[in-house]
Design a protein around this motif. Structure first.
Motif, PDB file in Angstrom:
ATOM      1  N   THR A 182      -2.987   2.488  -9.962  1.00  0.00           N
ATOM      2  CA  THR A 182      -1.379   2.324  -9.872  1.00  0.00           C
ATOM      3  C   THR A 182      -1.048   1.743 -11.003  1.00  0.00           C
ATOM      4  OG1 THR A 182      -0.876   3.339  -7.652  1.00  0.00           O
ATOM      5  CG2 THR A 182       0.613   1.871  -8.621  1.00  0.00           C
ATOM      6  N   ASN A 194     -13.037   8.233   0.787  1.00  0.00           N
ATOM      7  CA  ASN A 194     -11.726   8.123   1.862  1.00  0.00           C
ATOM      8  C   ASN A 194     -12.631   8.341   3.535  1.00  0.00           C
ATOM      9  OD1 ASN A 194      -8.692   8.786   1.192  1.00  0.00           O
ATOM     10  ND2 ASN A 194      -9.980   9.714  -0.694  1.00  0.00           N
ATOM     11  N   ILE A 251       0.563   4.558  -2.896  1.00  0.00           N
ATOM     12  CA  ILE A 251       0.313   5.745  -2.333  1.00  0.00           C
ATOM     13  C   ILE A 251       1.686   6.460  -2.957  1.00  0.00           C
ATOM     14  CG2 ILE A 251       0.575   7.050  -0.642  1.00  0.00           C
ATOM     15  CD1 ILE A 251      -1.223   4.895   1.177  1.00  0.00           C
ATOM     16  N   GLY A 304      -5.158   9.275  -4.153  1.00  0.00           N
ATOM     17  CA  GLY A 304      -3.638   9.639  -2.522  1.00  0.00           C
ATOM     18  C   GLY A 304      -3.461  10.910  -2.203  1.00  0.00           C
ATOM     19  N   VAL A 317       0.543   8.430  -6.418  1.00  0.00           N
ATOM     20  CA  VAL A 317       0.410   9.706  -5.861  1.00  0.00           C
ATOM     21  C   VAL A 317       1.961  10.984  -6.935  1.00  0.00           C
ATOM     22  CG1 VAL A 317       1.213  11.892  -4.442  1.00  0.00           C
ATOM     23  CG2 VAL A 317       0.383   9.996  -4.374  1.00  0.00           C
ATOM     24  N   THR A 340      -6.596   2.347   0.358  1.00  0.00           N
ATOM     25  CA  THR A 340      -5.610   1.813  -0.795  1.00  0.00           C
ATOM     26  C   THR A 340      -6.124   0.373  -1.852  1.00  0.00           C
ATOM     27  OG1 THR A 340      -6.087  -0.245   0.953  1.00  0.00           O
ATOM     28  CG2 THR A 340      -4.767   1.166   1.417  1.00  0.00           C
ATOM     29  N   SER A 370      -3.921   9.762  -8.734  1.00  0.00           N
ATOM     30  CA  SER A 370      -3.368  10.763  -7.799  1.00  0.00           C
ATOM     31  C   SER A 370      -4.205  11.889  -7.258  1.00  0.00           C
ATOM     32  CB  SER A 370      -2.587  11.893  -8.795  1.00  0.00           C
ATOM     33  OG  SER A 370      -1.430  10.907  -9.897  1.00  0.00           O
ATOM     34  N   ASP A 388       0.684  -1.572  -0.169  1.00  0.00           N
ATOM     35  CA  ASP A 388       0.176   0.376   0.242  1.00  0.00           C
ATOM     36  C   ASP A 388       0.670   1.014   0.036  1.00  0.00           C
ATOM     37  OD1 ASP A 388      -2.438  -1.602  -0.141  1.00  0.00           O
ATOM     38  OD2 ASP A 388      -2.383  -1.588   2.010  1.00  0.00           O
ATOM     39  N   THR A 448      -5.880   3.648  -4.927  1.00  0.00           N
ATOM     40  CA  THR A 448      -5.293   3.581  -4.776  1.00  0.00           C
ATOM     41  C   THR A 448      -4.534   2.359  -5.698  1.00  0.00           C
ATOM     42  OG1 THR A 448      -4.704   4.803  -3.265  1.00  0.00           O
ATOM     43  CG2 THR A 448      -2.932   3.825  -4.801  1.00  0.00           C
TER      44      THR A 448
END
Length: 507
Positions: free
Chosen positions: A202, A187, A59, A340, A63, A195, A337, A55, A198
């Motif tokens: 990602t 969130n 992150i 995060g 980001v 996570t 992004s 995680d 993300t």
């Protein structure tokens, strides 16, 4: 009067904090249930440690790798003058970011608190400099970054539906507002969901970059090497231009310190924080360098400098009828992004409120989700306001200098704490040469920006200085009616959002 200890200094908290925390705790305590008992303590609720090594890596990578590598690598090329020097700048920016991240790993394990620069500057230099960082982050840095990321997401998501013209500004702003609210809700609800989002996005942006790299490699290996005949031709050697090239490169690497904002939610931070940094930063650097090699192999310098979005121009030239996937990939990248950024930056305001530098309501934690819902909603509101300012992009010109200045202050704090607190336990202790190199480089960038962009520097400095009277009227010698209003808001938020105060002990 409640007081909090930052470093070796006691800071009065009556301006935005006080007995209202106890009142909020009493009112919200009725909502406690047994399933949350493992997350509470004698002092109240704590954020749950849910982030593992993977995680943390996701992150950092998520980001950092935002819209920048897809949209505007031309900034480095513009001030480098040649593709060869551009590649060198990208490599050096990656190495410099790695050095900075390792220095922050020492700070993050020595001071294992969420808040990043805010926590480190507070421990090293006291409450006023820490508050000034928080003030600038609150006013400009965080909401501006989130707003621009959301607008970029909306622009590129809508582009395939309007290939011949730009989408209406109102449509872009509305979609950006909707996605900001959706991600804020995620969130608020569950850190695990954050996570997962993300991790997925990602992976999506890495896939997009692999498509670019594969297409560029195929083109280059097919014998199209003419653009690399003289890679250093046209290189600009002026220190001012070199500094601006580094600014543009480092802007694309920005976010390497975001994991430090959520240290308290990281499992085994002494091991996982440095490991996540040592894995993610080389990965990002390699991705950036090979992606730029792909761009430079397919597009001429003139084509890159004339492009509004390099990845889109690349896709039109190399992917044919599949070129529509590039705007979609850019949208996915900015979506991850933004997710995060919301997660990490909300913890900055949460920690600031916990220390009495913002209204205490922002430090409340929901008893069911164990997330700082008031902080997240506060950040969402600030971002939404900036979404509807037509010239929000102009603010970028003012924040680069401010970010570099406070990063310089954090690294100076590392060296100062080495001198002031030599016996403090440091699970990670980097070689002294690393913070010195980073300090010298940051100093060069800050001084160069003063010479190259005096107006932007003056505006950035003015924004910082406006925080001084705010500090003295709300924190140092608080005005009575502000304290009473803060208590009322705190009590209302604790009831409405079903929250309890966070009573994490500050060391």
């Amino acid at each position: 009067m409640a007081r909090v200890e930052i470093g070796d200094k006691l800071v009065p908290k009556a301006g935005f904090d006080g007995p209202d925390r106890l009142m909020a705790g009493v009112e919200s305590g009725k909502a406690l249930n047994a399933s949350n008992s493992d997350s509470s303590s004698e002092g109240g609720f704590r954020l749950k440690k849910e982030l593992g090594l993977l995680d943390g890596v996701a992150i950092i990578v998520g980001v950092i790798v935002g819209a920048g590598i897809f949209v505007s690598p031309k900034g480095v090329l513009l001030y480098s003058g040649s593709i060869g020097q551009s590649i060198i700048v990208w490599i050096l920016c990656g190495l410099l970011s790695m050095v900075g991240a390792l220095c922050y790993a020492e700070l993050g394990t020595m001071i294992p608190k969420s808040g990043g620069d805010y926590a480190y500057i507070g421990v090293a230099f006291g409450p006023l400099p820490a508050f000034l960082y928080l003030w600038v982050a609150l006013l400009v840095l965080v909401p501006t970054g989130n707003a621009i990321t959301a607008l970029t997401f909306a622009q590129y998501l809508l582009q395939p539906f309007r290939p011949s013209c730009e989408a209406p500004v109102e449509s872009v702003q509305l979609l950006a507002a909707v996605i900001t609210c959706v991600l804020t809700a995620i969130n608020c609800y569950n850190v695990k969901w954050v996570t997962r989002v993300t991790d997925v996005f990602t992976g999506t942006k890495i896939l997009a970059l692999l498509v670019i790299v594969a297409a560029g490699a195929w083109y280059l290996l097919s014998g199209n090497t003419e653009l690399w005949a003289d890679p250093m031709q046209g290189s600009l050697k002026s220190p001012g231009f070199i500094a601006l090239a580094f600014y543009n490169g480092l802007f694309s690497y920005s976010g390497w310190n975001y994991l430090n904002f959520v240290t308290e939610e990281l499992k085994d931070p002494f091991r996982n924080l440095p490991r996540a940094i040592c894995i993610s930063m080389p990965v990002v650097t390699i991705i950036y360098v090979v992606t730029n090699v792909a761009y430079f192999s397919v597009l001429s310098t003139e084509e890159i400098l004339a492009s509004e979005a390099v990845a889109i121009t690349f896709g039109k030239k190399m992917l044919g009828f599949m070129a529509w996937i590039m705007p979609l990939f850019v949208a996915c990248s900015t979506f991850g992004s933004l997710n995060g950024g919301i997660f990490a930056s909300s913890r900055l305001f949460f920690v600031g409120a916990r220390n009495g530098h913002l209204p205490a309501a922002i430090s409340l934690i929901n008893v069911n989700c164990l997330t700082p819902i008031p902080s997240l909603i506060f950040l969402c509101i600030l971002s939404l306001v900036l979404l509807f300012i037509n010239d929000v992009y102009v603010l970028i010109n003012y924040i680069s200098y401010v970010e570099a200045l406070f990063t310089l202050m954090s690294i100076s704090g590392l060296l100062w704490l080495r001198y002031k607190q030599p016996k403090t336990e440091r699970p990670i202790r980097v070689n002294l040469i690393l913070p010195v190199i980073f300090l010298i480089t940051c100093s060069f960038l800050v001084i160069s920006s003063c010479l190259q962009s005096p107006v932007e520097v003056a505006v950035g400095t003015a924004i910082i200085l406006t925080g001084i009277p705010v500090y003295y009227t709300t924190i140092h010698r608080p005005i009575g009616w502000l304290t009473r209003m803060s208590q009322s808001i705190n009590l209302w938020c604790s009831k409405f959002f079903l929250c309890m105060p966070n009573q994490e002990k500050e060391n």
